[in-house]
Write a protein that holds these residues in place. Structure first.
Motif, short mmCIF file in Angstrom:
data_model
loop_
_atom_site.label_atom_id
_atom_site.label_comp_id
_atom_site.label_asym_id
_atom_site.label_seq_id
_atom_site.Cartn_x
_atom_site.Cartn_y
_atom_site.Cartn_z
N GLY A 1 0.86 -1.44 0.16
CA GLY A 1 0.04 0.29 -0.20
C GLY A 1 0.45 1.07 -0.09
O GLY A 1 0.46 2.05 -0.74
N PRO A 2 2.00 1.23 0.77
CA PRO A 2 3.01 2.54 0.67
C PRO A 2 3.59 2.88 -0.57
O PRO A 2 3.89 3.81 -1.09
CB PRO A 2 3.89 2.44 1.60
N GLY A 3 3.52 1.53 -1.60
CA GLY A 3 4.36 1.99 -2.49
C GLY A 3 2.89 2.64 -3.75
O GLY A 3 3.23 3.36 -4.22
N VAL A 4 1.98 2.26 -3.38
CA VAL A 4 0.54 2.74 -3.85
C VAL A 4 0.53 4.00 -3.92
O VAL A 4 0.57 5.64 -4.87
CB VAL A 4 -0.81 2.25 -3.59
N VAL A 5 0.95 4.84 -2.98
CA VAL A 5 0.47 5.93 -2.04
C VAL A 5 1.71 6.89 -2.56
O VAL A 5 1.40 7.97 -3.28
CB VAL A 5 0.84 5.77 -0.44
N ASP A 6 3.20 6.39 -2.63
CA ASP A 6 4.26 6.93 -3.17
C ASP A 6 3.55 7.16 -4.32
O ASP A 6 4.03 8.15 -4.95
CB ASP A 6 5.53 6.23 -2.91
N THR A 7 3.02 6.11 -5.51
CA THR A 7 3.39 6.99 -7.04
C THR A 7 1.74 7.67 -7.02
O THR A 7 1.98 8.05 -8.05
CB THR A 7 2.83 4.90 -7.19
N LEU A 8 0.30 7.62 -6.51
CA LEU A 8 -0.29 8.60 -6.19
C LEU A 8 0.28 10.08 -6.25
O LEU A 8 -0.14 11.11 -7.02
CB LEU A 8 -1.48 7.89 -5.48
N ARG A 9 1.08 9.96 -5.36
CA ARG A 9 1.56 11.50 -4.54
C ARG A 9 2.38 11.56 -5.65
O ARG A 9 2.69 13.21 -6.66
CB ARG A 9 2.56 11.51 -3.33
N THR A 10 3.53 10.91 -6.61
CA THR A 10 4.00 11.41 -7.89
C THR A 10 3.56 11.90 -8.74
O THR A 10 3.80 12.53 -9.22
CB THR A 10 4.97 9.92 -8.34
N LEU A 11 2.59 11.01 -9.21
CA LEU A 11 1.29 11.16 -10.26
C LEU A 11 0.79 12.33 -10.09
O LEU A 11 0.96 13.54 -11.16
CB LEU A 11 0.80 10.66 -10.49
N LYS A 12 0.36 12.63 -9.05
CA LYS A 12 -0.53 14.53 -8.25
C LYS A 12 0.75 15.32 -9.00
O LYS A 12 0.19 16.86 -9.57
CB LYS A 12 -0.96 14.11 -7.22
N ALA A 13 2.27 14.89 -8.30
CA ALA A 13 2.76 16.38 -8.53
C ALA A 13 3.19 16.58 -9.79
O ALA A 13 3.09 17.79 -10.03
CB ALA A 13 4.26 16.25 -7.22
N ALA A 14 3.83 15.47 -10.30
CA ALA A 14 3.83 16.10 -11.73
C ALA A 14 2.66 16.41 -12.60
O ALA A 14 2.69 17.39 -13.30
CB ALA A 14 3.71 14.61 -12.31
N ALA A 15 1.20 16.02 -12.30
CA ALA A 15 0.28 16.97 -13.28
C ALA A 15 0.04 18.34 -13.03
O ALA A 15 -0.53 19.14 -13.77
CB ALA A 15 -0.94 15.98 -12.98
#
Length: 167
Positions: A61-75
């Motif tokens: 789950g923490p890896g999913v959270v990191d992924t979502l955080r990274t994508l939101k920042a890039a967007a």
């Protein structure tokens, strides 16, 4: 690259979580990728990403959270959409709505995952209903499916029936 440069929606499957956490999955080849590597995907002009696949939960789950955080920042600085994973199964099954050149597109990304996990699952009982509902309120619906046996290029009749149901 010329084709991608001219594309309005350039799709890719992001086959790993974007995290520096070590993979926790007990699979033959667990995957993860440092978040800074998303730059390669964006520089290539991919802007529509599936994050629903067999490696999404390799860093739990923490890896999913990191992924979502990274994508939101890039967007914030790139035109970017994604679908297929979230903290909860219900959130992961919600379509991402893409507005592009006057068209409203519902984007679902799903995978062969446990229906109660954080990856949108082909086994969800609500998926067909969600796709039909999205078709009523959007100009188009895209469903990306990450499912099947590797190196088998023709799906079995049960899988074909499932896909026809999505259509």
């Amino acid at each position: 690259q010329r084709v991608l440069d001219d594309g309005d929606l350039n799709f890719a499957n992001l086959e790993c979580p974007l995290t520096v956490r070590s993979p926790k999955a007990k699979v033959l080849e667990p995957l993860h990728c440092p978040p800074k590597r998303l730059k390669y995907v964006l520089d290539a002009k991919f802007n529509l990403l599936s994050i629903a696949n067999n490696h999404t939960l390799d860093a739990s789950g923490p890896g999913v959270v990191d992924t979502l955080r990274t994508l939101k920042a890039a967007a914030k600085s790139h035109t970017l959409w994604w679908s297929g994973a979230h903290i909860t199964a219900a959130e992961s099954l919600k379509p991402t709505i893409v507005n592009r050149k006057g068209q409203r597109i519902a984007f679902f990304a799903i995978a062969d995952a446990h229906p109660k996990g954080g990856v949108a699952s082909v086994h969800s009982f609500t998926l067909g209903r969600r796709i039909r509902a999205a078709a009523k309120t959007n100009d188009s619906v895209i469903v990306s499916v990450h499912f099947g046996i590797e190196y088998v290029h023709v799906a079995g009749s049960d899988v074909q029936k499932r896909y026809r149901g999505y259509i």
